[in-house]
Design a protein around this motif. Structure first.
Motif, PDB file in Angstrom:
ATOM      1  N   LEU A 325       0.838  -1.195   0.000  1.00 56.69           N
ATOM      2  CA  LEU A 325       0.000   0.000   0.000  1.00 56.69           C
ATOM      3  C   LEU A 325       0.878   1.253   0.000  1.00 56.69           C
ATOM      4  CD1 LEU A 325      -3.003   0.810   0.040  1.00 56.69           C
ATOM      5  CD2 LEU A 325      -2.827   0.975   2.523  1.00 56.69           C
ATOM      6  N   PHE A 326       1.947   1.244   0.784  1.00 56.77           N
ATOM      7  CA  PHE A 326       2.903   2.355   0.758  1.00 56.77           C
ATOM      8  C   PHE A 326       3.459   2.551  -0.641  1.00 56.77           C
ATOM      9  CE2 PHE A 326       7.410   3.458   0.653  1.00 56.77           C
ATOM     10  CZ  PHE A 326       7.394   4.728   1.225  1.00 56.77           C
ATOM     11  N   ASP A 327       3.874   1.468  -1.292  1.00 62.99           N
ATOM     12  CA  ASP A 327       4.422   1.573  -2.652  1.00 62.99           C
ATOM     13  C   ASP A 327       3.404   2.190  -3.603  1.00 62.99           C
ATOM     14  OD1 ASP A 327       6.838   0.427  -1.878  1.00 62.99           O
ATOM     15  OD2 ASP A 327       6.229  -1.604  -2.455  1.00 62.99           O
ATOM     16  N   SER A 328       2.144   1.809  -3.446  1.00 62.47           N
ATOM     17  CA  SER A 328       1.094   2.350  -4.295  1.00 62.47           C
ATOM     18  C   SER A 328       0.897   3.846  -4.044  1.00 62.47           C
ATOM     19  CB  SER A 328      -0.212   1.584  -4.047  1.00 62.47           C
ATOM     20  OG  SER A 328      -1.272   2.114  -4.802  1.00 62.47           O
ATOM     21  N   VAL A 329       0.940   4.248  -2.776  1.00 61.72           N
ATOM     22  CA  VAL A 329       0.829   5.678  -2.445  1.00 61.72           C
ATOM     23  C   VAL A 329       1.976   6.453  -3.084  1.00 61.72           C
ATOM     24  CG1 VAL A 329       0.968   7.347  -0.545  1.00 61.72           C
ATOM     25  CG2 VAL A 329      -0.464   5.307  -0.317  1.00 61.72           C
ATOM     26  N   GLN A 330       3.172   5.927  -2.968  1.00 59.46           N
ATOM     27  CA  GLN A 330       4.324   6.627  -3.542  1.00 59.46           C
ATOM     28  C   GLN A 330       4.227   6.717  -5.062  1.00 59.46           C
ATOM     29  OE1 GLN A 330       5.192   8.139  -0.875  1.00 59.46           O
ATOM     30  NE2 GLN A 330       7.406   7.749  -0.959  1.00 59.46           N
ATOM     31  N   ALA A 331       3.757   5.651  -5.688  1.00 55.03           N
ATOM     32  CA  ALA A 331       3.644   5.637  -7.144  1.00 55.03           C
ATOM     33  C   ALA A 331       2.611   6.656  -7.643  1.00 55.03           C
ATOM     34  CB  ALA A 331       3.285   4.239  -7.629  1.00 55.03           C
ATOM     35  N   ARG A 332       1.589   6.932  -6.824  1.00 53.02           N
ATOM     36  CA  ARG A 332       0.526   7.849  -7.231  1.00 53.02           C
ATOM     37  C   ARG A 332       0.553   9.144  -6.425  1.00 53.02           C
ATOM     38  NH1 ARG A 332      -4.835   4.392  -8.644  1.00 53.02           N
ATOM     39  NH2 ARG A 332      -5.171   6.275  -9.871  1.00 53.02           N
ATOM     40  N   ARG A 333       1.704   9.458  -5.864  1.00 55.41           N
ATOM     41  CA  ARG A 333       1.808  10.604  -4.958  1.00 55.41           C
ATOM     42  C   ARG A 333       1.373  11.907  -5.628  1.00 55.41           C
ATOM     43  NH1 ARG A 333       4.365  12.741  -0.353  1.00 55.41           N
ATOM     44  NH2 ARG A 333       4.840  10.653   0.406  1.00 55.41           N
ATOM     45  N   THR A 334       1.811  12.156  -6.843  1.00 50.06           N
ATOM     46  CA  THR A 334       1.457  13.413  -7.510  1.00 50.06           C
ATOM     47  C   THR A 334      -0.051  13.548  -7.651  1.00 50.06           C
ATOM     48  OG1 THR A 334       3.550  13.435  -8.729  1.00 50.06           O
ATOM     49  CG2 THR A 334       1.750  14.788  -9.602  1.00 50.06           C
ATOM     50  N   GLU A 335      -0.708  12.475  -8.050  1.00 48.52           N
ATOM     51  CA  GLU A 335      -2.165  12.476  -8.204  1.00 48.52           C
ATOM     52  C   GLU A 335      -2.869  12.687  -6.862  1.00 48.52           C
ATOM     53  OE1 GLU A 335      -5.663   9.341  -9.699  1.00 48.52           O
ATOM     54  OE2 GLU A 335      -3.529   8.786  -9.771  1.00 48.52           O
ATOM     55  N   LEU A 336      -2.377  12.022  -5.816  1.00 44.86           N
ATOM     56  CA  LEU A 336      -2.992  12.141  -4.506  1.00 44.86           C
ATOM     57  C   LEU A 336      -2.792  13.541  -3.929  1.00 44.86           C
ATOM     58  CD1 LEU A 336      -1.950   8.711  -2.908  1.00 44.86           C
ATOM     59  CD2 LEU A 336      -4.109   9.284  -4.054  1.00 44.86           C
ATOM     60  N   GLU A 337      -1.626  14.111  -4.113  1.00 41.00           N
ATOM     61  CA  GLU A 337      -1.374  15.469  -3.607  1.00 41.00           C
ATOM     62  C   GLU A 337      -2.224  16.492  -4.342  1.00 41.00           C
ATOM     63  OE1 GLU A 337       2.869  15.815  -3.884  1.00 41.00           O
ATOM     64  OE2 GLU A 337       3.170  15.033  -1.840  1.00 41.00           O
ATOM     65  N   HIS A 338      -2.430  16.287  -5.623  1.00 45.09           N
ATOM     66  CA  HIS A 338      -3.306  17.182  -6.375  1.00 45.09           C
ATOM     67  C   HIS A 338      -4.744  17.088  -5.835  1.00 45.09           C
ATOM     68  CE1 HIS A 338      -5.005  19.418  -9.748  1.00 45.09           C
ATOM     69  NE2 HIS A 338      -5.917  18.481  -9.846  1.00 45.09           N
ATOM     70  N   ALA A 339      -5.204  15.878  -5.566  1.00 45.06           N
ATOM     71  CA  ALA A 339      -6.565  15.702  -5.029  1.00 45.06           C
ATOM     72  C   ALA A 339      -6.694  16.354  -3.660  1.00 45.06           C
ATOM     73  CB  ALA A 339      -6.901  14.207  -4.939  1.00 45.06           C
ATOM     74  N   ALA A 340      -5.642  16.245  -2.845  1.00 46.97           N
ATOM     75  CA  ALA A 340      -5.676  16.862  -1.512  1.00 46.97           C
ATOM     76  C   ALA A 340      -5.728  18.385  -1.611  1.00 46.97           C
ATOM     77  CB  ALA A 340      -4.451  16.421  -0.696  1.00 46.97           C
ATOM     78  N   ARG A 341      -4.947  18.954  -2.519  1.00 48.58           N
ATOM     79  CA  ARG A 341      -4.980  20.413  -2.695  1.00 48.58           C
ATOM     80  C   ARG A 341      -6.350  20.872  -3.165  1.00 48.58           C
ATOM     81  NH1 ARG A 341       0.245  19.545  -4.727  1.00 48.58           N
ATOM     82  NH2 ARG A 341      -0.545  19.514  -6.868  1.00 48.58           N
ATOM     83  N   ALA A 342      -6.932  20.117  -4.103  1.00 49.73           N
ATOM     84  CA  ALA A 342      -8.253  20.491  -4.626  1.00 49.73           C
ATOM     85  C   ALA A 342      -9.311  20.419  -3.528  1.00 49.73           C
ATOM     86  CB  ALA A 342      -8.612  19.574  -5.792  1.00 49.73           C
ATOM     87  N   ALA A 343      -9.186  19.443  -2.634  1.00 51.61           N
ATOM     88  CA  ALA A 343     -10.194  19.248  -1.596  1.00 51.61           C
ATOM     89  C   ALA A 343     -10.036  20.213  -0.438  1.00 51.61           C
ATOM     90  CB  ALA A 343     -10.138  17.805  -1.085  1.00 51.61           C
ATOM     91  N   LEU A 344      -8.793  20.449  -0.040  1.00 52.73           N
ATOM     92  CA  LEU A 344      -8.535  21.184   1.198  1.00 52.73           C
ATOM     93  C   LEU A 344      -8.051  22.607   0.982  1.00 52.73           C
ATOM     94  CD1 LEU A 344      -6.720  18.254   3.054  1.00 52.73           C
ATOM     95  CD2 LEU A 344      -9.107  18.965   3.318  1.00 52.73           C
ATOM     96  N   GLY A 345      -7.674  22.949  -0.241  1.00 53.72           N
ATOM     97  CA  GLY A 345      -7.222  24.303  -0.499  1.00 53.72           C
ATOM     98  C   GLY A 345      -5.755  24.484  -0.178  1.00 53.72           C
TER      99      GLY A 345
END
Length: 345
Positions: A325-345
Motif C-alpha cells: 500500500l505504501f508503494d502504491s501511495v508513492q507511485a501515485r503521490r502526484t495524483e494524490l497530492e493534487h486531489a488533496a490540494r483540490a479538496a482542502l485548499g
C-alpha cells in the motif's frame, strides 16, 4: 452463547434481568445489545488494554459533542452514579446509549467515502474547542520511531525464526524508505478519534450519523489521524492480503467531503493539508513495521487460524500488504497530492 453476568445488569435498574445477546463483530471489546425497559442499550466488557477511566474521557467528549448537536453514544451511569463496573478479574463493564445505524467493513463506494469525510470533519469541528485532559493515555500510538526501533530489535533477536528469510529483506527496505520520509512531529496535536477505520462510523442509508468505538480518543497530529482513516478507507482489499493498492477515487472523494466542512470552519492549516499524503505513507510503513515485527515475535493478539498456521504467517501477509500500500501511495503521490490540494485548499 455468551451472556452478561446478572449482577452487572442489576447495577442498572432499566437493564436488570433484561434479554440480551452478543452484538457486532468487534475484535477488542465484548459487546452485547440489551433490550432495556426504556429502549436498546449497548453493554460492553472492555479489553484489558482499556482501563475503566477511559469512560471518564468518553463521558466528557460525548457531552461536548451532544452540546454541539452531534449524535453520539453516551455512557450510562449505574444506579449509584458510576460510569463503569469492575468484575472479579478487574475488567471494566459499561453501558452506552444505542444509536441506530449500520457499519461497513469496506467503503461501499465514493459517495460513502465523501459522507465519511464530512462526518469526520463535523466531529473534528465539534471538538476543536474542547478543553479536556485525557485520563486514559495510549502510549506509543503512531510513535513511528518507536515502532521502527521495535522492528530492528526483532530482527536482531529472532534471526533463527522460520520466517526470518522472508521478513528481513522486507524490513530492510521498509527501514530505508522510512528514513526518507519527513518528520511531522512539529505539527500541532489536536483532539482526535484515534481509530477511524470505516467500521467505526455508523450510517443510515448513505448518511453517516456518528462515530463509535470512542476508547481511542486523545490528541494526535491531523495527518496521522486522517492518514490512518485514508489507509483504511482507500484500500478495498483489506489488511489480510499481500497485494493491495490505493484507490485514488475513494481518496479524492473522502477528502472532498472533509473539505466541504473543514474549509469553511478553518479546521486544517496549509501545512497540515500539505502533509496528508506523507501522513498516509507514514502510517502504511508504521503498520507494516508492526506487522513484520509481530511476524517474528509471534505477538499479535489474534490471527485467522482457518487461513494461516500461526500468527507469524498471518502477520507476514499483513506486513507485505501495508508495504505494498505504501508503494502504491508513492507511485501515485502526484495524483494524490493534487486531489488533496483540490479538496482542502
Amino acid at each position: 452463547m455468551e451472556t452478561i453476568p446478572s449482577w452487572i445488569l442489576a447495577r442498572f435498574r432499566d437493564l436488570d434481568q433484561r434479554p440480551h445477546a452478543p452484538h457486532g463483530g468487534g475484535l477488542i471489546n465484548r459487546t452485547f445489545l440489551v433490550e432495556g425497559r426504556a429502549g436498546k442499550v449497548i453493554v460492553q466488557r472492555l479489553h484489558p488494554v482499556f482501563a475503566g477511566v477511559v469512560n471518564e474521557d468518553i463521558d466528557a467528549v460525548t457531552a461536548h459533542l451532544a452540546a454541539k448537536g452531534l449524535w453520539t453514544p453516551r455512557p450510562l451511569r449505574t444506579d449509584d452514579g458510576a460510569l463503569w463496573v469492575d468484575d472479579e478479574e478487574g475488567r471494566a463493564w459499561r453501558a452506552l446509549s444505542y444509536v441506530e445505524g449500520q457499519s461497513h467493513d469496506r467503503v461501499p463506494g465514493p459517495s460513502f467515502a465523501r459522507e465519511a469525510g464530512r462526518m469526520v470533519a463535523r466531529f473534528h469541528a465539534a471538538v476543536a474547542d474542547l478543553v479536556h485532559d485525557y485520563r486514559h493515555v495510549r502510549a506509543g500510538v503512531h510513535d513511528t520511531k518507536k515502532h521502527l526501533a521495535t522492528l530492528e530489535t526483532a530482527l536482531d533477536a529472532h534471526a533463527g525464526h522460520r520466517l526470518f528469510g522472508e521478513v528481513e529483506p522486507l524490513a530492510r527496505r521498509l527501514l530505508a524508505e522510512a528514513a526518507r520520509l519527513p518528520d511531522l512531529d512539529q505539527l500541532p496535536l489536536r483532539h482526535v478519534h484515534g481509530d477511524l477505520k470505516i467500521s467505526n462510523l455508523l450510517f443510515q442509508g448513505e448518511q453517516a450519523v456518528c462515530l463509535v468505538d470512542l476508547d481511542t480518543l486523545g490528541r494526535m497530529i491531523w495527518p496521522f489521524e486522517m492518514g490512518d482513516a485514508l489507509r483504511s478507507w482507500c484500500n478495498p482489499a483489506g489488511e489480510d492480503v499481500a497485494h493491495v493498492a490505493i484507490d485514488a477515487g475513494t481518496f479524492g472523494a473522502a477528502l472532498a467531503g472533509y473539505g466541504e466542512v473543514a474549509r469553511g470552519a478553518g479546521l486544517v492549516s496549509a501545512e497540515e493539508a500539505g502533509a496528508v499524503v506523507d501522513g498516509l505513507a507514514t502510517i502504511c510503513l508504521e503498520l507494516s513495521a508492526r506487522f513484520l515485527a509481530d511476524a517474528l515475535r509471534e505477538a499479535y493478539f489474534g490471527f485467522d487460524a482457518r487461513r494461516f498456521p500461526a500468527r507469524g504467517e498471518h502477520n507476514l501477509v499483513r506486513g507485505r500488504g501495508q508495504l505494498a500500500l505504501f508503494d502504491s501511495v508513492q507511485a501515485r503521490r502526484t495524483e494524490l497530492e493534487h486531489a488533496a490540494r483540490a479538496a482542502l485548499g
